[in-house]
Design a protein around this motif. Structure first.
Motif, short mmCIF file in Angstrom:
data_model
loop_
_atom_site.label_atom_id
_atom_site.label_comp_id
_atom_site.label_asym_id
_atom_site.label_seq_id
_atom_site.Cartn_x
_atom_site.Cartn_y
_atom_site.Cartn_z
N ALA A 20 9.46 2.92 0.75
CA ALA A 20 8.55 2.47 1.81
C ALA A 20 9.13 2.69 3.20
CB ALA A 20 8.22 1.00 1.62
N THR A 21 10.46 2.71 3.31
CA THR A 21 11.07 2.90 4.64
C THR A 21 11.11 4.37 5.07
OG1 THR A 21 13.30 3.05 3.67
CG2 THR A 21 12.53 0.87 4.36
N ILE A 22 10.96 5.29 4.12
CA ILE A 22 11.04 6.72 4.49
C ILE A 22 9.97 7.11 5.50
CG2 ILE A 22 10.85 9.07 3.59
CD1 ILE A 22 12.19 8.14 1.04
N MET A 214 3.24 5.90 20.19
CA MET A 214 3.57 4.62 19.55
C MET A 214 2.43 4.15 18.66
SD MET A 214 5.50 2.64 22.70
CE MET A 214 5.55 1.11 21.77
N ILE A 215 1.21 4.23 19.18
CA ILE A 215 0.05 3.74 18.42
C ILE A 215 -0.24 4.68 17.24
CG2 ILE A 215 -2.42 3.29 18.49
CD1 ILE A 215 -2.05 2.42 21.40
N GLY A 216 -0.32 5.98 17.53
CA GLY A 216 -0.68 6.93 16.48
C GLY A 216 0.35 7.00 15.37
N LEU A 217 1.62 7.15 15.72
CA LEU A 217 2.67 7.29 14.70
C LEU A 217 2.89 5.99 13.94
CD1 LEU A 217 5.33 9.48 16.57
CD2 LEU A 217 3.80 10.16 14.72
N SER A 218 2.85 4.86 14.63
CA SER A 218 3.10 3.59 13.94
C SER A 218 2.00 3.27 12.93
CB SER A 218 3.25 2.45 14.95
OG SER A 218 2.06 2.29 15.70
N THR A 219 0.74 3.46 13.33
CA THR A 219 -0.35 3.15 12.40
C THR A 219 -0.34 4.08 11.19
OG1 THR A 219 -1.82 4.52 13.76
CG2 THR A 219 -1.86 2.13 14.13
N PHE A 220 -0.12 5.38 11.44
CA PHE A 220 -0.10 6.31 10.32
C PHE A 220 1.11 6.07 9.43
CE2 PHE A 220 0.92 10.23 8.10
CZ PHE A 220 -0.30 10.62 7.61
N ALA A 221 2.29 5.82 10.03
CA ALA A 221 3.50 5.60 9.25
C ALA A 221 3.40 4.34 8.41
CB ALA A 221 4.72 5.52 10.17
N ILE A 222 2.82 3.27 8.97
CA ILE A 222 2.65 2.02 8.20
C ILE A 222 1.69 2.23 7.05
CG2 ILE A 222 1.76 -0.33 8.31
CD1 ILE A 222 2.86 -0.49 11.16
N ALA A 223 0.57 2.92 7.32
CA ALA A 223 -0.39 3.19 6.24
C ALA A 223 0.23 4.07 5.17
CB ALA A 223 -1.63 3.87 6.82
N MET A 226 2.80 1.86 3.12
CA MET A 226 2.17 0.91 2.18
C MET A 226 1.54 1.65 1.00
SD MET A 226 0.39 -1.79 4.83
CE MET A 226 -0.32 -2.70 3.46
N THR A 227 0.86 2.75 1.28
CA THR A 227 0.22 3.50 0.20
C THR A 227 1.24 4.09 -0.74
OG1 THR A 227 -1.57 4.09 1.71
CG2 THR A 227 -1.40 5.34 -0.32
N LEU A 228 2.32 4.63 -0.20
CA LEU A 228 3.36 5.23 -1.03
C LEU A 228 4.05 4.18 -1.89
CD1 LEU A 228 4.80 7.90 -1.64
CD2 LEU A 228 6.45 7.33 0.15
N TYR A 230 2.83 1.27 -2.87
CA TYR A 230 1.89 0.80 -3.89
C TYR A 230 1.73 1.82 -5.01
CZ TYR A 230 -2.46 -0.99 -5.88
OH TYR A 230 -3.41 -1.46 -6.74
N THR A 231 1.73 3.10 -4.65
CA THR A 231 1.62 4.15 -5.66
C THR A 231 2.83 4.15 -6.58
OG1 THR A 231 0.35 5.49 -4.10
CG2 THR A 231 1.23 6.61 -6.03
N VAL A 232 4.02 3.96 -6.02
CA VAL A 232 5.24 3.90 -6.83
C VAL A 232 5.19 2.70 -7.78
CG1 VAL A 232 7.74 3.55 -6.75
CG2 VAL A 232 6.64 5.12 -5.15
N LEU A 233 4.71 1.57 -7.29
CA LEU A 233 4.59 0.39 -8.15
C LEU A 233 3.63 0.65 -9.31
CD1 LEU A 233 4.48 -2.55 -5.58
CD2 LEU A 233 6.25 -2.14 -7.29
N LEU A 234 2.53 1.33 -9.03
CA LEU A 234 1.54 1.62 -10.07
C LEU A 234 2.05 2.64 -11.08
CD1 LEU A 234 -1.87 1.86 -8.17
CD2 LEU A 234 -1.11 0.04 -9.68
N ALA A 235 3.01 3.46 -10.66
CA ALA A 235 3.46 4.56 -11.51
C ALA A 235 4.10 4.07 -12.80
CB ALA A 235 4.43 5.45 -10.75
#
Length: 254
Positions: A20-22, A214-223, A226-228, A230-235
């Motif tokens: 998640a930190t990557i 700041m706004i564009g990169l932070s929102t995309f990076a957080i999304a 979280m998605t990555l 969650y996907t790893v957890l589901l795997a």
């Protein structure tokens, strides 16, 4: 040791946190590079068309969506297989108790096998047949073999027990196949590469623009993060006890 065993262990939550930190670190790196004075002096973001970002993010979104869809489908098949195992174990307990004292070793062996499954292979993070579960299954097979040699056990009960043993072995193999069928490492590499390219494209459109970056990169990076995660957890799915009747599950585990 398989590649999946490297990631799935007692430190699995730490691995998910690391994954998640990557995207967050990549987003910070893109921001740092996009704010460098030398880059700002030579790079003109307005020369890029807005469709440039869409050309990067669309493959990322589509690929990740299809990947998550496959994982959800596999989660359902995994849960269905576990449910069939519980039903088969429950039915074996019924047959063993109808049989009487002659089948008491089978009753005990079924309970031991069910508890081993619940502890070692139905939990999240299981990647290969566990030795304790294999030992418990061998004990169940020995108990059924002893019943086969016991003339006091009716032949139809012996046939049912033998067929149930074969079904349990098949269901365990099915679980292993379902778990590993879609866990190809290259799929995760593609997701990471497409996500990082999307971050770079987003930064390229706003080079030198602090607040937009700041706004564009932070929102995309957080999304993305979280998605990555969650996907790893589901795997690596785990049994959802809500789909198994609680009385039935408690019966095979006690």
């Amino acid at each position: 040791m398989s590649w999946s065993r490297v990631f799935v262990s007692d430190y699995f939550p730490l691995f998910v946190l690391f994954v998640a930190t990557i995207p967050l670190l990549a987003g910070w790196l893109c921001y740092w590079v996009a704010m460098r004075p030398r880059l700002v002096a030579v790079f003109v973001p307005r020369d890029l068309q807005t469709s440039y970002l869409g050309a990067l993010t669309l493959p990322f979104a589509l690929f990740l969506a299809f990947m998550v869809s496959d994982i959800w489908s596999r989660e359902n098949r995994y849960a269905q297989t576990v449910l069939q195992e519980v039903q088969k174990l429950d039915a074996m307990l019924d047959v063993a108790r109808v049989c009487g004292p002659s089948c008491q070793p089978i009753d005990d062996a079924v309970g031991a096998y069910a508890r081993a499954l619940s502890l070692r292979e139905w939990d999240e993070g299981w990647v290969r047949p566990h030795l304790d579960v294999s030992t418990a299954f061998d004990g169940l097979a020995d108990a059924i073999a002893s019943a086969e040699a016991d003339a006091t056990v009716p032949i139809h009960i012996r046939n049912v027990m033998l067929a149930s043993q074969l079904d349990l072995r098949r269901l365990r193999t099915d679980r292993y196949f379902i778990l590993h069928a879609d866990l190809a490492p290259h799929r995760w590499v593609v997701v990471m590469v497409l996500g990082l390219l999307s971050l770079i494209g987003l930064a390229a459109l706003h080079v030198g623009k602090r607040y937009q970056l700041m706004i564009g990169l932070s929102t995309f990076a957080i999304a993305f993060s979280m998605t990555l995660a969650y996907t790893v957890l589901l795997a690596w799915p785990t049994v959802d006890e809500s789909i198994v009747p609680s009385d039935q599950l408690r019966r095979v585990l006690e």
